[in-house]
Design a protein around this motif. Structure first.
Motif, PDB file in Angstrom:
ATOM      1  N   GLU A 129       0.876  -1.099  -0.062  1.00 14.71           N
ATOM      2  CA  GLU A 129      -0.144   0.190  -0.129  1.00 14.71           C
ATOM      3  C   GLU A 129       1.096   1.177  -0.119  1.00 14.71           C
ATOM      4  OE1 GLU A 129      -3.289   1.012  -0.695  1.00 14.71           O
ATOM      5  OE2 GLU A 129      -4.160  -0.350   0.694  1.00 14.71           O
ATOM      6  N   GLY A 130       0.573   2.166  -0.810  1.00 13.58           N
ATOM      7  CA  GLY A 130       1.178   3.428  -0.975  1.00 13.58           C
ATOM      8  C   GLY A 130       1.327   4.023   0.464  1.00 13.58           C
ATOM      9  N   LEU A 131       0.174   4.279   0.805  1.00 12.76           N
ATOM     10  CA  LEU A 131      -0.228   4.938   2.433  1.00 12.76           C
ATOM     11  C   LEU A 131      -1.302   4.400   2.997  1.00 12.76           C
ATOM     12  CD1 LEU A 131       0.676   6.592   4.779  1.00 12.76           C
ATOM     13  CD2 LEU A 131      -0.549   8.322   3.733  1.00 12.76           C
ATOM     14  N   GLY A 132      -2.535   4.408   2.216  1.00  9.86           N
ATOM     15  CA  GLY A 132      -4.068   3.890   2.599  1.00  9.86           C
ATOM     16  C   GLY A 132      -4.761   5.195   3.162  1.00  9.86           C
ATOM     17  N   VAL A 133      -5.570   5.659   2.228  1.00 10.46           N
ATOM     18  CA  VAL A 133      -6.119   6.963   2.885  1.00 10.46           C
ATOM     19  C   VAL A 133      -7.227   6.273   3.965  1.00 10.46           C
ATOM     20  CG1 VAL A 133      -8.096   8.564   2.191  1.00 10.46           C
ATOM     21  CG2 VAL A 133      -6.032   8.390   0.600  1.00 10.46           C
ATOM     22  N   MET A 145       2.190   1.701   4.946  1.00  8.06           N
ATOM     23  CA  MET A 145       1.423   1.774   6.050  1.00  8.06           C
ATOM     24  C   MET A 145       1.936   2.147   7.325  1.00  8.06           C
ATOM     25  SD  MET A 145      -0.912  -1.490   5.070  1.00  8.06           S
ATOM     26  CE  MET A 145       0.530  -2.122   3.907  1.00  8.06           C
ATOM     27  N   PRO A 146       3.353   1.736   7.803  1.00  8.43           N
ATOM     28  CA  PRO A 146       3.852   2.232   8.845  1.00  8.43           C
ATOM     29  C   PRO A 146       3.880   3.746   9.230  1.00  8.43           C
ATOM     30  CG  PRO A 146       5.055   0.498   7.873  1.00  8.43           C
ATOM     31  CD  PRO A 146       4.098   0.970   6.757  1.00  8.43           C
ATOM     32  N   GLU A 147       3.821   4.385   8.338  1.00 10.43           N
ATOM     33  CA  GLU A 147       3.890   5.831   8.402  1.00 10.43           C
ATOM     34  C   GLU A 147       2.458   6.227   9.287  1.00 10.43           C
ATOM     35  OE1 GLU A 147       4.550   8.440   5.002  1.00 10.43           O
ATOM     36  OE2 GLU A 147       5.702   6.780   3.863  1.00 10.43           O
ATOM     37  N   ARG A 177      -5.354   9.697  16.306  1.00  7.58           N
ATOM     38  CA  ARG A 177      -5.837  10.959  16.355  1.00  7.58           C
ATOM     39  C   ARG A 177      -4.922  12.234  16.334  1.00  7.58           C
ATOM     40  NH1 ARG A 177      -9.982  14.077  13.827  1.00  7.58           N
ATOM     41  NH2 ARG A 177      -9.994  16.180  14.604  1.00  7.58           N
ATOM     42  N   GLN A 178      -4.286  12.073  17.478  1.00 10.01           N
ATOM     43  CA  GLN A 178      -3.031  13.074  17.647  1.00 10.01           C
ATOM     44  C   GLN A 178      -2.075  13.082  16.431  1.00 10.01           C
ATOM     45  OE1 GLN A 178      -0.758  12.481  21.136  1.00 10.01           O
ATOM     46  NE2 GLN A 178      -0.194  14.545  21.234  1.00 10.01           N
ATOM     47  N   LEU A 179      -1.743  12.007  15.922  1.00 13.28           N
ATOM     48  CA  LEU A 179      -0.626  11.723  14.939  1.00 13.28           C
ATOM     49  C   LEU A 179      -1.399  12.333  13.510  1.00 13.28           C
ATOM     50  CD1 LEU A 179       1.832  10.801  13.670  1.00 13.28           C
ATOM     51  CD2 LEU A 179       0.631   8.527  13.314  1.00 13.28           C
ATOM     52  N   VAL A 180      -2.604  12.163  13.355  1.00 11.93           N
ATOM     53  CA  VAL A 180      -3.004  12.583  12.124  1.00 11.93           C
ATOM     54  C   VAL A 180      -3.120  14.059  12.393  1.00 11.93           C
ATOM     55  CG1 VAL A 180      -5.278  12.845  10.935  1.00 11.93           C
ATOM     56  CG2 VAL A 180      -4.445  10.547  11.389  1.00 11.93           C
TER      57      VAL A 180
END
Length: 209
Positions: A123-127, A147-149, A190-193
């Motif tokens: 997965e590139g990132l995963g919206v 995904m680990p990001e 939530r905080q990370l986003v």
């Protein structure tokens, strides 16, 4: 320079007020025919091979043995949907797995999920992972691609080796059994986003470039 993708943290957000959260959960239970108190695990992905639906289905017998009060909701559509439906029937999982189809109201659904799983092979990132984390939902995902990001091991959820259904099952059992762990991982997500994957963060990153 990498400027991460962003998610609208005003649209995708947890239901903070108790009354709002209770009303949202009541709607969710009715909408998907859940029993009251049942834990809801969601997977949001197109039904194609690399998304890993097969890995999840292989993990479910052991998960449901340990956490029988669990319902799996598969959101999305795609060419493998009917094959996955047949696979669930063959494994005797049809009553525990709901094929929920493609939805345009995930911002209303996500805050009521107890856990999101995404065992994609790549997965590139995963919206969908950004949206889940923005709604303070803990996530289990593969340690592959981007995904680990968003899924930080032990912080916002759990990372597993790609295609490892045993590891996925163990991680699901752990999180489903521990409400406080789910709460902590969800809050950290939530905080990370808000810090790294919000619209203002993306705009600021582009301006810096």
């Amino acid at each position: 320079v990498c400027v991460p993708s962003a998610v609208d943290t005003e649209r995708f957000r947890p239901a903070v007020a108790v009354a709002v959260s209770a009303a949202q959960r009541a709607w969710f239970v009715r909408e998907f025919g859940l029993r009251e108190g049942e834990l809801a695990v969601g997977m949001l992905a197109q039904f194609i091979e690399r998304k890993g639906h097969r890995v999840l289905i292989e993990a479910l017998p052991s998960v449901l043995k340990q956490a029988p009060n669990t319902r799996i909701l598969l959101f999305g559509q795609g060419p493998l949907a009917e094959e996955m439906r047949r696979l669930c029937a063959e494994r005797g999982l049809s009553e525990r797995v709901l094929f929920a189809g493609f939805r345009t109201d995930m911002e209303k659904i996500l805050p009521s999920l107890d856990l999101v799983v995404h065992p994609a092979l790549m997965e590139g990132l995963g919206v969908s992972l950004l949206e889940a984390a923005a709604c303070a939902v803990p996530i289990i995902a593969s340690n592959a691609g981007g995904m680990p990001e968003i899924v930080r091991e032990g912080i916002t959820g759990r990372l597993i080796a790609p295609a490892d259904s045993n590891a996925l099952g163990s991680a699901m059992i752990e999180l489903l059994a521990d409400a406080e762990l789910r709460r902590r991982c969800g809050a950290a997500g939530r905080q990370l986003v808000e810090t790294e994957f919000s619209l203002p963060a993306m705009v600021a990153g582009n301006y810096r470039v």
